[in-house]
Design a protein around this motif. Structure first.
Motif, PDB file in Angstrom:
ATOM      1  N   LYS A  13      68.506 110.543 -30.850  1.00  0.00           N
ATOM      2  CA  LYS A  13      67.693 109.710 -31.723  1.00  0.00           C
ATOM      3  C   LYS A  13      67.464 110.466 -33.021  1.00  0.00           C
ATOM      4  O   LYS A  13      66.947 111.589 -33.013  1.00  0.00           O
ATOM      5  N   ALA A  14      67.851 109.835 -34.124  1.00  0.00           N
ATOM      6  CA  ALA A  14      67.778 110.482 -35.431  1.00  0.00           C
ATOM      7  C   ALA A  14      67.375 109.446 -36.466  1.00  0.00           C
ATOM      8  O   ALA A  14      68.162 108.539 -36.774  1.00  0.00           O
ATOM      9  N   GLY A  15      66.174 109.541 -36.987  1.00  0.00           N
ATOM     10  CA  GLY A  15      65.715 108.568 -37.958  1.00  0.00           C
ATOM     11  C   GLY A  15      65.661 107.181 -37.364  1.00  0.00           C
ATOM     12  O   GLY A  15      65.041 106.958 -36.314  1.00  0.00           O
ATOM     13  N   SER A  16      66.351 106.246 -37.989  1.00  0.00           N
ATOM     14  CA  SER A  16      66.334 104.857 -37.528  1.00  0.00           C
ATOM     15  C   SER A  16      67.443 104.544 -36.534  1.00  0.00           C
ATOM     16  O   SER A  16      67.610 103.385 -36.146  1.00  0.00           O
ATOM     17  N   LEU A  17      68.194 105.563 -36.121  1.00  0.00           N
ATOM     18  CA  LEU A  17      69.381 105.337 -35.301  1.00  0.00           C
ATOM     19  C   LEU A  17      69.368 106.104 -33.985  1.00  0.00           C
ATOM     20  O   LEU A  17      68.696 107.141 -33.864  1.00  0.00           O
TER      21      LEU A  17
END
Length: 294
Positions: free
Chosen positions: A6-10
């Motif tokens: 999970k990284a930012g909005s993705l």
């Protein structure tokens, strides 16, 4: 090995190869390509002790938006923010960033705005941060002709065409942009699976409309776009690789990028190589990274 984070909005899907304690290299693909452009590059780098991370960009492969209602933006600020979030999520303090096409743009964005996170930059296509305010200025008829696919995607016919014929459309671009590259159908099919992402069409359409100022960007990235509008210079050690046979972004005789790179900088032309440099010339691409990373 395929992983997700999970990284930012993705939720970003990525390949990882090499020793866990090796110096990190992030390899970034473009449109219409995917992580497999770096299969051979990553093997070469891993054999020298480097730790390679190759993420699927937003709209490609198994990468997914965490919020079903989020704007499917393909703007430069979004893909740059994705890369920064990816580094944060994996706790990578500093890495060599290497990319081409969209991936090269993401790498340039991070190198320009967050240079403390970048130990070196390899960019195919040079300084690829868009100057959106000037995108409406006409260029030569020959240069306009090369951008037909972007103009096609500006309209409803292009959206419908990409939706209905995404594989055929992308196959055509592979052939046109790398006229000297004899890729196999199996290689294309391996990559074409990444275009089946439910967000692929929306992200691609938004990218090619936003860069011409035809649609608004995601408000979440407005602060980044405002910084990019100033065309910030890149201070980290940088290498620009250009395929001499690149038929969509042919290299200019005189260096148009030199003023944008204020740190150590080299430009190298690769004879007989088209647009997809890492897949067409993996040894030369890997050598370029190693020249920066030691």
């Amino acid at each position: 090995m395929m992983k997700t984070v999970k990284a930012g909005s993705l939720q970003i899907a990525y390949l990882e190869l090499g020793p866990v304690d090796g110096p990190p290299i992030v390899l970034l693909h473009g449109f219409p390509y995917d992580v497999h452009a770096y299969d051979e590059v990553a093997k070469i780098l891993a054999s020298t002790g480097k730790r390679c991370f190759t993420p699927y960009l937003r709209g490609f492969g198994p990468t997914r938006f965490l919020d079903g209602q989020a704007m499917r933006s393909g703007e430069q600020a979004a893909i740059g923010a994705d890369l920064l979030a990816f580094l944060d999520a994996l706790k990578i303090e500093k890495a060599v960033l290497a990319g081409y096409d969209w991936g090269g743009r993401a790498a340039c964005v991070v190198a320009a705005l967050w240079p403390e996170r970048v130990s070196g930059l390899v960019s195919c296509g040079g300084y690829s941060i868009q100057n959106i305010a000037k995108e409406h200025a006409p260029v030569s008829p020959e240069a306009e002709h090369l951008l037909w696919y972007q103009y096609y995607l500006h309209g409803s016919r292009g959206r419908a065409g990409l939706t209905a014929n995404r594989k055929a459309f992308c196959h055509l671009l592979w052939r046109l942009w790398s006229p000297t590259w004899r890729f196999t159908e199996a290689a294309f099919e391996t990559t074409a699976a990444a275009f089946e992402n439910d967000d692929f069409v929306e992200v691609v359409i938004h990218s090619y409309r936003h860069r011409f100022g035809l649609v608004d960007g995601d408000p979440a990235y407005r602060h980044i776009e405002s910084r990019l509008a100033a065309q910030p210079t890149i201070t980290v050690p940088s290498l620009v690789l250009e395929g001499a046979a690149d038929a969509v972004d042919p290299p200019a005789k005189d260096d148009p990028f030199v003023g944008y790179f204020t740190g150590p900088y080299r430009r190298q032309r690769l004879e007989g190589i088209g647009h997809n440099v890492p897949q067409e010339a993996p040894e030369k691409f890997a050598d370029g990274i190693l020249s920066l990373s030691g």
